[in-house]
Write a protein that holds these residues in place. Structure first.
Motif, mmCIF file in Angstrom:
data_model
loop_
_atom_site.group_PDB
_atom_site.id
_atom_site.type_symbol
_atom_site.label_atom_id
_atom_site.label_comp_id
_atom_site.label_asym_id
_atom_site.label_seq_id
_atom_site.Cartn_x
_atom_site.Cartn_y
_atom_site.Cartn_z
ATOM 1 N N TYR A 169 0.730 -1.167 0.033
ATOM 2 C CA TYR A 169 0.356 -0.078 -0.202
ATOM 3 C C TYR A 169 0.709 1.083 -0.188
ATOM 4 C CZ TYR A 169 -2.765 3.055 1.752
ATOM 5 O OH TYR A 169 -4.192 4.577 2.096
ATOM 6 N N VAL A 190 -4.484 5.289 -4.766
ATOM 7 C CA VAL A 190 -5.098 4.205 -4.054
ATOM 8 C C VAL A 190 -5.923 3.967 -4.074
ATOM 9 C CG1 VAL A 190 -4.110 3.500 -2.184
ATOM 10 C CG2 VAL A 190 -2.935 5.223 -3.013
ATOM 11 N N TYR A 194 -7.378 -0.065 -4.717
ATOM 12 C CA TYR A 194 -8.063 -0.985 -4.733
ATOM 13 C C TYR A 194 -9.208 -1.603 -5.232
ATOM 14 C CZ TYR A 194 -5.003 -2.045 -1.178
ATOM 15 O OH TYR A 194 -3.441 -2.193 -0.463
ATOM 16 N N PHE A 340 -7.019 3.635 4.616
ATOM 17 C CA PHE A 340 -7.858 2.931 4.202
ATOM 18 C C PHE A 340 -8.754 2.339 3.981
ATOM 19 C CE2 PHE A 340 -8.360 -1.785 3.819
ATOM 20 C CZ PHE A 340 -7.673 -1.731 2.866
#
Lengths: 349, 275
Positions: A169, A190, A194, A340
Motif C-alpha cells: 500500500y 490508491v 483497490y 484505507f
C-alpha cells in the motif's frame, strides 16, 4: 447431602490447584542459558535456518559453548502479539518497525531506542515491493501507472491483517505522491488500485497462492524475495521455465525489516551477550552473503553489487520521507477510520 | 432435592459435580468473563462505536446470514444422510458412515484450502461454472459451501441415534390404521425427530458463525462484501486493539447465545408436546 457435596467441591478444587502447581514447577526447570529463541515473520524461515546453522558454529568457535537456536515464524503482527503476551523471545526479527514499536509500547520488554542499537535503523537486510506478472506480460505492466488501469486484476493482501500488504500500500502511495504531487490525486490513485482487487488474503503467502495456484489476477504485488521464490518454485514445477515474470517498477518502497533484542527476556535468561552476537552476525560478511542468497537485499554495498543480477537497481524511497514515521503512517492509513478504510469503503460502493 | 440425588447416591455425586464445576470454570467461565471484563474497558460508548461501525454490521449480516443459510441446508442434507445411513444397507456403508466425521477431524484450514482449490475460477469444478458467469470462490456462496461442509456432521450425528431407536411398530401400526406413506412420515416419524433436528441444526449454525479457518481462504475477505466477523476480530488484534476485538466477540457471543436460547426453547416445547 447438600453440605457433603459442597465439601467435595472444595476438595476437588483443591486437588486441581495442587496438580496445576506441580505442572508449573516442572515447566520452570525448562529454562537453560544456551538456547535462543528468534521470533520472526513468515518469509524468513529458510533464511534463518541457514543463518542459525552458521552462527551456532561460529559461536562454538568463539566461546566454546553449545547453542541451540529455536525459530518461530508467522505473520509479523501475530508474532509481535505473542511476544507482548509473554512468548519468551530473545530476539525479534520482524517485517516492520511498527510491530517492534508496538512491543515497546504494549509490554516494554524492548527498549525504546531499539532502532539505534544496531546499524542502519537496526535493519541488517531490506527488501522492496515488485510486481509478479504472468509469462510474457500479456497486460504489458511496466510501472505503477499500469497497475491501476481499469480491467487489471491486482492481487495484494489486506493491509489490516498483513504487514507485507502495508508495504504494498505504502509503495503505491509513495509512488503516487511523488508522481502526482497532491494528496487528492494520491488518494484517487490508491482507490483505483483497490478497485482492481477481487481477493484480499490475510497474509502475503496467501496472496502468492491466490495468484500462482488459483490463477487469479494479472499482477501480484509482492516482496522481492517472495516473487523470486514463486519464480524458482514455478521453474521447478515446469521443467526450468517459469510461468511468471518479475517486473521492477521505476520506483518502489524501501521495505526495512528490523531486528531487536528483547532485553527483559534476555536479561532474565542471561542471554543478552549471545543475543547481541547473533544480531551482529547478520551484519558480518558471512551473514550478508547468506541474506543475499535468500533474496533479501544486504546492507553491505560490496555484496549487493556482487549480486546485481539478482537485485536490479531501482529507486527506493523511505517511509520516513513520505510520512515522517511508521507510527504516523499507521495512524493516517491503517488505523480504524484511516485512509484505507475510507478508500475501500468508497471503492466498493 | 433429595429425590433427585437418591438413585445415584452411591456414586459420589459430590466429587463429580465438584470436578465438573472446577473444569467448567477453568475452561469456560473464567475465560469468558475475562472477555467481558476486557471489553468493558471500552465503556458503553466505545462498545456502541464498535457495533455501529459499517464494516462490522456488514460482516455481522454476512456471518449470521451465511451461517443461517448453511444451517438450513445442513438440516436437509444432514437429515438425508442420517436417513440413508439408518434405513438402508448397502456396500460401503461403514466407510460412508466414517466419512461423515471427517469435517470434525480435519483441520478446517485444510478444508478451506481444498474447497478453494476446487471452486476457484481455474479449479476442478470452478472452471466449468465460470463460462456461465457463476462464481463460487470469493463470493458469499463460497462461504456458505464451507459452512455446509463443517456443519453437516452435527445434524447427522444428532439425528442418527434417534432415528435408529425409533420403534418399527410405530410405522407398522400407522400403516395398519390406513395412513399413507406421506402421512406416516409427517405425522409419526417427523415429530419424533424435530427436537434432535433442531438441536443438530442449531449446533451447525453456532459452529458456522464462529468458523474462521475454512472461510478465510474461500471468502476473499473483501471489506463490506465477503468479510466475516471472526476476520474482523483478527483485524482488530492485528492493530493491537484488544478491547475492540473482544467487543466484537462479546457481540457475537450475546447474539448467538440469544439465538441458541430461542432454539433450545423451541426444542423443549417440541419434545414436551410429544409427552
Amino acid at each position: 447431602m447438600k453440605a457433603k457435596s459442597n465439601h467435595s467441591i472444595l476438595r476437588s478444587i483443591a486437588k486441581g490447584i495442587g496438580a496445576l502447581a506441580l505442572i508449573s514447577i516442572f515447566s520452570f526447570s525448562a529454562f537453560a542459558e544456551d538456547t535462543l529463541l528468534n521470533v520472526s515473520f513468515d518469509p524468513t524461515r529458510e533464511l534463518y535456518e541457514e543463518i542459525n546453522k552458521k552462527f551456532v558454529e561460529s559461536w562454538k568457535k568463539k566461546s566454546g559453548k553449545d547453542l541451540t537456536i529455536q525459530q518461530s515464524h508467522g505473520g509479523s503482527g501475530k508474532q509481535a502479539r505473542a511476544v507482548i503476551d509473554g512468548l519468551e523471545a530473545d530476539v525479534v526479527t520482524l517485517a516492520l518497525a511498527y510491530d517492534i514499536d508496538s512491543i515497546v509500547s504494549n509490554s516494554g520488554s524492548v527498549s525504546k531506542d531499539w532502532e539505534k542499537a544496531f546499524p542502519n535503523h537496526s535493519t541488517p537486510y531490506y527488501s522492496t515491493i515488485v510486481f509478479l506478472v504472468r509469462k510474457g506480460n500479456p497486460k504489458a505492466i511496466k510501472d505503477w501507472d499500469d497497475v491501476v488501469k481499469p480491467g487489471i486484476g491486482v492481487i495484494t493482501p489486506n493491509p489490516k491483517t498483513s504487514g507485507g500488504a502495508r508495504w504494498n500500500y505504502l509503495a503505491a502511495w509513495g509512488f503516487a505522491k511523488k508522481q502526482y504531487k497532491t494528496e487528492e490525486k494520491a488518494i484517487e490513485f490508491v482507490k483505483n488500485l483497490y478497485k482492481n482487487t477481487s481477493v484480499l488474503d490475510t497474509g502475503a503467502r496467501g496472496s502468492t497462492t491466490t495468484f500462482v495456484q488459483r490463477g487469479i489476477g494479472d499482477v501480484l504485488l509482492a516482496w522481492e524475495n517472495e516473487a523470486e521464490l514463486a519464480l524458482s518454485e514455478s521453474r521447478k514445477a515446469n521443467g526450468g521455465v517459469a510461468q511468471f515474470e518479475v517486473v521492477y517498477p521505476s520506483t518502489s518502497i524501501l521495505a526495512e525489516t528490523p531486528v531487536a533484542i528483547v532485553e527483559k527476556v534476555a536479561a532474565k535468561k542471561g542471554t543478552t551477550e549471545v543475543a547481541k552476537a547473533y544480531l551482529d552476525f547478520l551484519y558480518t560478511k558471512e551473514g550478508q552473503e547468506i541474506i543475499a542468497k535468500h533474496f533479501f537485499r544486504p546492507n553491505d554495498a560490496a555484496i549487493l553489487k556482487a549480486n546485481v543480477a539478482k537485485f536490479p537497481k531501482l529507486q527506493l524511497f523511505d517511509v520516513r520521507t513520505i510520512e515522517g514515521s511508521w507510527a504516523a503512517a499507521h495512524k493516517k492509513h491503517f488505523a480504524d477510520g484511516g485512509l484505507f478504510d475510507s478508500i475501500y469503503g468508497e471503492a466498493k460502493k | 432435592m433429595k429425590l433427585i440425588f437418591r438413585p445415584y447416591s452411591k456414586t459420589s455425586f459430590g466429587l463429580s459435580l465438584g470436578l465438573t464445576v472446577f473444569y467448567l470454570s477453568l475452561l469456560v467461565i473464567i475465560p469468558l468473563s475475562a472477555l467481558f471484563f476486557k471489553s468493558a474497558t471500552l465503556g458503553v460508548s466505545g462498545l456502541w462505536e464498535v457495533f455501529s461501525e459499517n464494516r462490522i454490521q456488514q460482516a455481522l449480516y454476512l456471518s449470521f446470514g451465511a451461517g443461517g443459510v448453511a444451517a438450513v441446508i445442513n438440516l436437509f442434507v444432514g437429515f438425508l444422510f442420517a436417513w440413508v445411513l439408518v434405513r438402508y444397507d448397502f456396500p460401503g456403508k461403514k466407510i460412508l458412515d466414517s466419512l461423515v466425521d471427517l469435517p470434525f477431524t480435519l483441520p478446517t484450514a485444510v478444508a478451506g484450502i481444498a474447497l478453494t482449490t476446487i471452486y476457484a475460477p481455474n479449479g476442478f469444478i470452478g472452471k466449468y461454472l465460470t463460462p456461465y458467469g457463476i462464481k463460487i470462490a470469493y463470493t458469499p456462496i463460497g462461504i456458505v459451501i464451507a459452512l455446509v461442509f463443517i456443519g453437516f456432521p452435527f445434524v447427522v450425528r444428532t439425528v442418527q441415534p434417534i432415528l435408529e431407536d425409533l420403534p418399527k411398530e410405530l410405522e407398522e401400526s400407522a400403516y395398519c390404521l390406513g395412513a399413507s406413506r406421506f402421512q406416516t412420515f409427517t405425522k409419526v416419524i417427523l415429530p419424533e425427530l424435530i427436537p434432535s433436528l433442531l438441536a443438530g441444526t442449531s449446533m451447525a449454525f453456532a459452529r458456522g458463525i464462529g468458523e474462521y479457518g475454512s472461510v478465510v481462504f474461500i471468502s476473499g475477505n473483501l471489506p463490506g462484501k465477503t468479510e466475516i466477523l471472526p476476520l474482523l476480530i483478527v483485524t482488530k488484534l492485528e492493530q493491537y486493539e484488544y478491547a475492540k476485538a473482544t467487543g466484537i466477540a462479546v457481540l457475537m457471543l450475546v447474539l448467538s447465545f440469544t439465538i441458541m436460547f430461542g432454539i433450545n426453547y423451541l426444542q423443549n416445547r417440541a419434545s414436551r408436546r410429544l409427552g
